[in-house]
Scaffold this active site. Structure first.
Site, short mmCIF file in Angstrom:
data_model
loop_
_atom_site.label_atom_id
_atom_site.label_comp_id
_atom_site.label_asym_id
_atom_site.label_seq_id
_atom_site.Cartn_x
_atom_site.Cartn_y
_atom_site.Cartn_z
CE LYS A 189 -31.62 45.79 15.19
NZ LYS A 189 -32.87 46.53 14.94
CD GLU A 192 -35.62 47.35 11.72
OE1 GLU A 192 -35.35 46.91 12.86
OE2 GLU A 192 -35.48 46.69 10.69
N GLY A 242 -37.06 36.94 17.38
CA GLY A 242 -37.53 37.40 16.08
C GLY A 242 -37.85 36.22 15.18
N GLY A 243 -37.81 36.45 13.89
CA GLY A 243 -38.20 35.42 12.93
C GLY A 243 -37.13 34.34 12.79
CB THR A 246 -33.92 37.31 11.43
OG1 THR A 246 -34.77 37.88 10.45
CG2 THR A 246 -32.91 38.34 11.86
N GLY A 247 -33.08 34.50 12.67
CA GLY A 247 -32.37 33.73 13.71
C GLY A 247 -31.26 32.88 13.10
CD GLU A 264 -39.36 33.50 21.87
OE1 GLU A 264 -39.84 32.82 20.93
OE2 GLU A 264 -39.90 34.53 22.31
CB CYS A 298 -43.21 34.01 19.32
SG CYS A 298 -43.13 34.23 21.10
CD GLU A 399 -44.09 33.09 13.55
OE1 GLU A 399 -43.04 33.52 13.05
OE2 GLU A 399 -44.26 32.98 14.77
O1 TXE Z 1 -38.52 40.02 12.06
P1 TXE Z 1 -36.97 39.98 12.24
P2 TXE Z 1 -39.44 40.78 11.00
C1 TXE Z 1 -41.48 36.51 12.75
C2 TXE Z 1 -42.85 36.67 12.12
C3 TXE Z 1 -42.64 37.76 11.13
C4 TXE Z 1 -41.24 37.45 10.66
C5 TXE Z 1 -40.51 38.61 10.05
O2 TXE Z 1 -43.19 35.49 11.45
O3 TXE Z 1 -43.56 37.70 10.08
O4 TXE Z 1 -40.56 37.03 11.82
O5 TXE Z 1 -40.64 39.75 10.89
C6 TXE Z 1 -33.46 42.41 13.59
N1 TXE Z 1 -29.04 40.53 11.74
N2 TXE Z 1 -41.34 37.20 14.02
O6 TXE Z 1 -38.79 40.90 9.68
O7 TXE Z 1 -36.24 40.25 10.96
C7 TXE Z 1 -34.53 43.44 13.33
O8 TXE Z 1 -33.97 44.70 13.07
C8 TXE Z 1 -29.35 40.92 12.98
C9 TXE Z 1 -41.45 36.39 15.19
O9 TXE Z 1 -39.89 42.04 11.63
O10 TXE Z 1 -36.68 38.70 12.90
C10 TXE Z 1 -35.32 43.37 14.61
O11 TXE Z 1 -34.66 44.12 15.63
N3 TXE Z 1 -30.57 41.40 13.32
C11 TXE Z 1 -41.12 37.09 16.42
C12 TXE Z 1 -35.25 41.89 14.98
O12 TXE Z 1 -34.15 41.37 14.25
C13 TXE Z 1 -31.51 41.46 12.37
C14 TXE Z 1 -41.16 38.53 16.51
C15 TXE Z 1 -36.50 41.09 14.61
O13 TXE Z 1 -36.73 41.22 13.24
C16 TXE Z 1 -31.24 41.05 11.03
C17 TXE Z 1 -41.04 39.21 15.25
C18 TXE Z 1 -29.95 40.57 10.74
N4 TXE Z 1 -29.61 40.14 9.53
C19 TXE Z 1 -41.15 38.55 14.06
N5 TXE Z 1 -32.38 41.23 10.31
C20 TXE Z 1 -41.17 36.36 17.70
N6 TXE Z 1 -40.44 35.25 17.85
O14 TXE Z 1 -41.84 36.81 18.61
C21 TXE Z 1 -33.31 41.73 11.14
N7 TXE Z 1 -32.79 41.88 12.38
#
Ligand code: TXE
Length: 510
Positions: A189, A192, A242-243, A246-247, A264, A298, A399
């Site tokens: 996925k 979006e 991701g964040g 969410t992780g 990650e 990141c 962050e």
């Molecule tokens: O990230 P999300 P967001 C950090 C950065 C940023 C913060 C929020 O600090 O300000 O995260 O960004 C999917 N179950 N990073 O909200 O939510 C989402 O659809 C399953 C660090 O954009 O982590 C997308 O595909 N999946 C980072 C993915 O998770 C879910 C890169 C990342 O989105 C979900 C990006 C759920 N409940 C943001 N909710 C890095 N480590 O490089 C969201 N997603």
């Protein structure tokens, strides 16, 4: 821009002008007909309409992947054949560099010179893992006769892969390449916000003849499609970038069937500059560390730790250089730093800047949107630098994920290390000094998974990527990343096929 857009997107599979998802080897709309509009972060224009998948769409893709793994040919395909397909995929990506990089710039906003780099990196990632697929992976042990023990690696099964928007194509490569090389099947996925290059990648997968169901691309929001993947009992492993927040929710969702996880996550990485460092090199990498990809990285060097004696001179030069960075549309060849991904993210970064000022930090430069059209229509924020910070400030601890550098100062090596490790994160870190022993002493004490000496940011497909502490679980890239897509099986072979005699056989008397 419209002509550019139409031309650029002509190779994506669409129905009624809506880009489709790739499930079980077919191009499909959302089960409820849902559509999402994608916005160019540089000017707020709508650039494409894509299917907005549902929970049912995720479940359909997972079922297709399950069948492809349980009954399908992929894991029985010889490693050499899997490798050949992955090499072809790498070459196909390279052959489409201009198209893919322009598409990425359109959707993500980052400058073309960055997206061109990302496309090359993505191709090389597939190439690296194609090469690894055929390399020996097992072990044998010299155990007491008459047995022989060996260890083999096997694919885990259905891998759910959830990726962010900051490196859309590259993150897809980091997830798909090792998984496919090891014989797994994938439900990926994309964010979006940035699905376009991943959809183009899926057209290559389709044309090159990967068996159906081996690669599935489902579009949609995190809480709907992402959560369905993380929860599913039919998914054997979930890999997420991701964040941190969410992780955490993905880790919780994964407990149902105790699926394997790799995460990650975020960072607040320290870039430490000692007084004896090469001044111009350290200034240059301090800028690159935080302002590349507008700080949406990141591993960004978002905290700059300066030794007291060079603090003022360094800040002066850094501010001069930061003001010269050309902020603008990623298609403009003069642009050095692009926009942030979305209006919502821009507002989040702005609220951190406001917090920094309220906390008493000194705003040295930036902190606002650029004047004119750029700032009004696009998601731009000028390169921003704070000094006069305190370790407990939110802008130092959290962050921000934008072009915001916070500077901390230290008096000696011990204080530098203490400050460097003083956040919940542990992704990356760097040290600049001409004293090699000091560099190694500091790196040894850094609680971080990715470190650099006298440089910042280089990433190699060969080396493991991931963090300590709350920056994640597991590693991507390199052989470490490959291992995380395999189960380990021991096979014990009896070389003398005769009864053990542990329980007496009354009939034979043995
Ligand atoms: O990230 P999300 P967001 C950090 C950065 C940023 C913060 C929020 O600090 O300000 O995260 O960004 C999917 N179950 N990073 O909200 O939510 C989402 O659809 C399953 C660090 O954009 O982590 C997308 O595909 N999946 C980072 C993915 O998770 C879910 C890169 C990342 O989105 C979900 C990006 C759920 N409940 C943001 N909710 C890095 N480590 O490089 C969201 N997603």
């Amino acid at each position: 821009m419209l002509a550019v857009t139409e031309d650029l997107l002509k190779n994506l599979k669409t129905k009624d002008g809506v880009c489709l998802m790739y499930v079980d080897g077919s191009w499909v709309p959302a089960s409820d007909g849902g559509v999402r509009e994608l916005v160019n972060p540089s000017d707020g224009q709508i650039v494409a309409r894509v299917a907005e998948g549902t929970r049912q769409d995720a479940q359909r893709a997972i079922a297709a992947a399950r069948a492809a793994f349980d009954n399908g040919p992929w894991r029985d395909t010889p490693a050499l054949e899997r490798a050949k397909l992955l090499f072809k995929l790498a070459d196909t990506i390279d052959d489409h560099t201009a198209e893919l990089s322009a598409m990425e710039t359109l959707n993500n906003g980052k400058p073309l010179r960055e997206t061109e780099y990302d496309v090359a990196d993505a191709a090389n990632c597939f190439r690296y893992y194609a090469g690894l697929a055929t390399k020996p992976q097992g072990q044998t042990f010299d155990v007491p006769a008459p047995s022989q023990t060996m260890v083999v690696r096997e694919p885990i099964g259905v891998c759910g892969q959830i990726i962010p928007w900051n490196y859309p194509l590259l993150m897809a490569a980091w997830k798909l390449a090792p998984a496919l090389a090891a014989g797994n099947v994938c439900v990926l996925k994309p964010s979006e916000l940035t699905p376009l290059t991943v959809l183009r990648l899926a057209t290559f997968v389709d044309e090159l003849g990967f068996p159906k169901g081996v690669v599935n691309i489902v579009l949609g929001s995190g809480p709907v499609v992402g959560a369905a993947i993380a929860e599913s009992a039919d998914v054997d492993k979930v890999a997420f970038t991701g964040g941190t927040k969410t992780g955490r929710s993905i880790m919780q969702a994964a407990t149902g069937n105790l699926k394997k996880i790799s995460l990650e996550l975020g960072g607040k990485s320290p870039n430490i500059v000692f007084a004896d460092a090469d001044f111009d090199t350290a200034v240059d990498y301090a800028l690159f560390g935080i302002f590349a990809n507008a700080g949406q990285v990141c591993s960004a060097g978002s905290r700059l730790l300066l030794e007291d004696s060079i603090h003022d001179k360094f800040v002066k030069r850094l501010v001069e250089r930061a003001r010269e960075i050309a902020v603008g549309d990623g298609f403009d060849p003069k642009t050095e730093m692009g926009p942030l991904i979305s209006r919502a993210h821009t507002e989040k970064v702005e609220s951190y800047i406001k917090t920094g000022v309220e906390e008493g930090a000194k705003l040295e430069t930036g902190g606002k949107r650029p004047p004119g059209e750029l700032g009004a229509k696009g998601n731009f924020i000028e390169p921003t630098i704070f000094t006069n910070t305190k370790p407990q400030m939110r802008i130092v601890q959290e962050e921000i994920f934008g072009p915001v550098l916070v500077i901390q100062r230290f008096k000696d090596e011990a204080e530098a290390v203490k400050l460097a490790n003083d956040t919940v994160y542990g992704l990356a870190g760097a040290v600049f000094t001409n004293d090699i022993a000091k560099a190694h002493r500091v790196i040894k004490k850094l609680r971080a998974g990715i470190t650099w000496i006298n440089t910042y940011h280089p990433t190699y497909n060969e080396a493991p990527w991931g963090g300590y502490k709350q920056s994640g679980i597991g590693r991507e890239l390199g052989t470490y990343g490959y291992d995380q897509y395999t189960e380990v099986k021991q096979i014990n072979v009896n070389l003398a096929v005769e009864p053990s005699g542990w329980f007496k056989d009354r009939e034979s008397g043995k």
